[in-house]
Design an enzyme around this catalytic site. Structure first.
Site, PDB file in Angstrom:
ATOM      1  N   GLU A  99     -12.529   0.652 -10.335  1.00 51.49           N
ATOM      2  CA  GLU A  99     -12.187  -0.275 -11.418  1.00 51.49           C
ATOM      3  C   GLU A  99     -13.110  -0.179 -12.637  1.00 51.49           C
ATOM      4  O   GLU A  99     -12.655  -0.328 -13.785  1.00 51.49           O
ATOM      5  CB  GLU A  99     -12.168  -1.719 -10.892  1.00 51.49           C
ATOM      6  CG  GLU A  99     -11.019  -2.032  -9.955  1.00 51.49           C
ATOM      7  CD  GLU A  99     -11.225  -1.492  -8.564  1.00 51.49           C
ATOM      8  OE1 GLU A  99     -10.232  -1.298  -7.823  1.00 51.49           O
ATOM      9  OE2 GLU A  99     -12.396  -1.243  -8.183  1.00 51.49           O
TER      10      GLU A  99
ATOM     11  N   ASP B 212      -5.724  -9.654  -8.226  1.00 52.15           N
ATOM     12  CA  ASP B 212      -5.996  -8.719  -9.314  1.00 52.15           C
ATOM     13  C   ASP B 212      -4.775  -8.051  -9.934  1.00 52.15           C
ATOM     14  O   ASP B 212      -4.454  -8.241 -11.108  1.00 52.15           O
ATOM     15  CB  ASP B 212      -7.005  -7.668  -8.852  1.00 52.15           C
ATOM     16  CG  ASP B 212      -6.631  -7.003  -7.514  1.00 52.15           C
ATOM     17  OD1 ASP B 212      -5.629  -7.399  -6.901  1.00 52.15           O
ATOM     18  OD2 ASP B 212      -7.356  -6.083  -7.098  1.00 52.15           O
TER      19      ASP B 212
ATOM     20  N   GLU C 293       0.819  -1.207   0.000  1.00 59.47           N
ATOM     21  CA  GLU C 293       0.000   0.000   0.000  1.00 59.47           C
ATOM     22  C   GLU C 293       0.854   1.259   0.000  1.00 59.47           C
ATOM     23  O   GLU C 293       0.529   2.247  -0.680  1.00 59.47           O
ATOM     24  CB  GLU C 293      -0.951  -0.003   1.207  1.00 59.47           C
ATOM     25  CG  GLU C 293      -1.987  -1.115   1.193  1.00 59.47           C
ATOM     26  CD  GLU C 293      -3.089  -0.892   0.172  1.00 59.47           C
ATOM     27  OE1 GLU C 293      -3.071   0.135  -0.522  1.00 59.47           O
ATOM     28  OE2 GLU C 293      -3.985  -1.756   0.075  1.00 59.47           O
TER      29      GLU C 293
ATOM     30  N   ARG D 265       0.410   3.773  -3.286  1.00 59.38           N
ATOM     31  CA  ARG D 265      -0.259   5.040  -2.981  1.00 59.38           C
ATOM     32  C   ARG D 265       0.736   6.183  -2.805  1.00 59.38           C
ATOM     33  O   ARG D 265       0.551   7.265  -3.371  1.00 59.38           O
ATOM     34  CB  ARG D 265      -1.124   4.904  -1.727  1.00 59.38           C
ATOM     35  CG  ARG D 265      -2.225   3.876  -1.845  1.00 59.38           C
ATOM     36  CD  ARG D 265      -3.175   3.946  -0.662  1.00 59.38           C
ATOM     37  NE  ARG D 265      -4.054   2.778  -0.612  1.00 59.38           N
ATOM     38  CZ  ARG D 265      -5.334   2.815  -0.266  1.00 59.38           C
ATOM     39  NH1 ARG D 265      -5.904   3.968   0.065  1.00 59.38           N
ATOM     40  NH2 ARG D 265      -6.051   1.709  -0.220  1.00 59.38           N
TER      41      ARG D 265
END
Length: 536
Positions: free
Chosen positions: A439, A301, A170, A174
């Site tokens: 998405e 994903d 993360e 980010r």
């Protein structure tokens, strides 16, 4: 002299001689371990990508300064003020979200908009760093300057607020992604400085025997949280950090970040796969895929997303990346692609034990439509990729359109029995929430700018209007608990940083008549931070 030493040794008691021999043996073991460990860490610093893939006799890859400067953008980009009504509306939404965050959570990671309180996660102002490139692209000058000043004066990897273990994945997508992106857009050295400071700390986490990064890191203490030998790593997390580290090498000229990224990528590439499909779990000790579940949703994903994007980032010059990004869509078509009934909705399901099919699709999996469309753009002969992308985009939009609020649930199930009286899309009780995810609008962005078909803009506008009606509150936007109940959506008091970084950004780009980030020049990381494509 030798005779004296030998006699002296013989006069020693047996127990003492045994102790000395044991100590010498222990020292030898320590020496061997140190040499081995040094070699394993050296591989991160010095061994180029193709050698990680067992290709022999390659010269060490370096990037001469002249070549580096030719490959990176040398001037800042400028963006005009929006003129069409839809972009203006999205920018107003961004301003509304930013004002609430600045008022009630400034300097903290995220806002809890109902209680008007800050939320702490990394301790590094996540919303500021994650959203600053969105502010810049939308030409929100005042808000951008606020964010820049905070990053300049208050972003600090040595702060006590970061003295804890946080997610390596993360932080990379980010924060590092956000800093790199805004550097490329502005060429402002303060962002490169902060990105380098952060990248140097994150680099430590790649010092594992497999080259795969550890799950967590304490940035202040500069220490990793090593995984126990029996633990598993998440495929998406270890497979979605390469774009950012590679880009940091290209703009600093220091190859150590890219070599770390390449070693981790090589570990993943070298493992056995089922028609390109892999488990969502990896053995931390061996680097091998383990576990029975295959999904393009949570935990799987973005591993697949980065296969294609790494190939694009490196100028389509890495054959191993091309091989794997070309291969997995065939696995999807063979093992996961199904039609729902009675509506003709095509979707991507899951494998629960590598063979048992489940008609379940996360909202997260809807990235795949845009990813396949992007892949088709560089392989126009693979028309089935475009057909799959088009069909999946429509299904993902219908996950919104079929709900009373016009917002998608987090997870949907599909009816695959032709003679059943069930609806095509089935929502289970625990899956009714909407997290402001990007998405679907991400895939709409790709589909519109690749085809010019305005239906994708229309769908995106309807989704934005649903966010405005059911997620917008007085102080920002909130996730909701029930997309089926228009009279009580059950607000959940959470404004995700990715709503500003991704969802609103993709909507804004979708409504532009031209593609502000041409696909042969830019590639988006999984947090929607645009990074340049390099020619080598």
């Amino acid at each position: 002299m030798h005779e004296f030493n030998l006699n002296f040794w013989r006069r020693l008691p047996r127990q003492q001689r045994t102790t000395i021999i044991g100590s010498l043996f222990l020292l030898l073991l320590v020496f061997v371990y140190v040499v081995y460990y040094k070699h394993s860490t050296k591989s991160i610093e010095d061994i180029p990508y193709e050698q990680h893939l067992s290709v022999k006799n390659k010269e060490k890859q370096t990037w001469p300064k002249k070549q580096l400067q030719e490959n990176q953008l040398s001037t800042a980009r400028t963006f005009s003020t929006p003129t069409n009504d839809r972009q203006i509306a999205v920018r107003d939404g961004m301003r509304h979200a930013w004002k609430a965050y600045r008022t009630y959570a400034w300097g903290y990671d995220e806002l809890e908009p109902i209680s008007k309180t800050p939320s702490v996660w990394f301790g590094l102002g996540c919303t500021i760093v994650d959203a600053i490139d969105t502010l810049y692209i939308m030409n929100m000058t005042e808000e951008y300057n606020q964010a820049r000043e905070w990053i300049k004066t208050s972003f600090n990897v040595d702060s006590t607020s970061v003295d804890k273990y946080n997610s390596h994945f993360e932080i990379t997508i980010r924060l590092l992604g956000g800093l790199l992106s805004i550097y490329h857009l502005t060429m402002d050295e303060i962002f490169l400085k902060r990105a380098t400071e952060l990248g140097d700390r994150l680099l430590l986490n790649f010092n594992s025997l497999t080259g795969l990064p550890y799950t967590e890191i304490n940035l202040k203490q500069n220490i990793t949280n090593p995984s126990p030998p029996t633990s598993v790593l998440t495929t998406a997390e270890v497979g979605t950090v390469q774009l950012e580290m590679r880009d940091l090498s290209r703009i600093t000229g220091d190859k150590k970040y890219e070599n770390a990224a390449d070693k981790s990528a090589a570990t993943l590439h070298n493992q056995a796969k089922n028609d390109g499909l892999v488990s969502i779990a990896i053995n931390s000790a061996t680097g091998k895929f383990s576990g029975p579940i295959v999904t393009f949703g949570a935990r799987g994903d973005s591993y697949y997303e980065y296969l294609l994007k790494q190939w694009l980032q490196t100028g389509q010059k890495r054959p191993s990346n091309q091989k794997h990004s070309n291969f997995f869509p065939d696995g999807v078509q063979q093992h996961l692609w199904r039609r729902a009934y009675p509506k003709e909705f095509y979707f991507v399901g899951e494998l629960m034990d590598m063979t048992t099919f489940s008609p379940k699709m996360d909202h997260l999996a809807c990235f795949l439509a845009g990813n396949m469309a992007l892949g088709w753009n560089f392989h126009r002969s693979l028309t089935h990729l475009f057909d799959m992308a088009k069909n999946l985009t429509e299904t993902c939009y219908q996950m919104y359109a079929q709900q009373p609020t016009g917002l998608s649930p987090e997870i949907a199930y599909f009816n695959i029995e032709p003679n059943s009286s069930k609806s095509s899309i089935i929502i289970h009780e625990g899956d009714t929430h909407n997290l402001l995810r990007p998405e679907v609008v991400e895939s709409l962005y790709y589909m519109y700018h690749l085809t010019g078909d305005k239906i994708y803009q229309e769908w995106g506008w309807k989704i934005f209007q649903a966010f405005e009606k059911y997620s917008r509150i007085d102080n920002g936007y909130t996730t909701i608990g029930d997309v089926r109940n228009k009279s009580n959506v059950q607000p959940r008091n959470k404004m995700e940083s990715f709503f500003l970084a991704e969802t609103l950004k993709y909507l804004y780009l979708l409504f532009d008549t031209t593609n502000l980030f041409p696909f042969n020049q830019w590639v988006f990381n999984t947090e929607a931070h645009p990074l340049p494509i390099y020619s080598n």
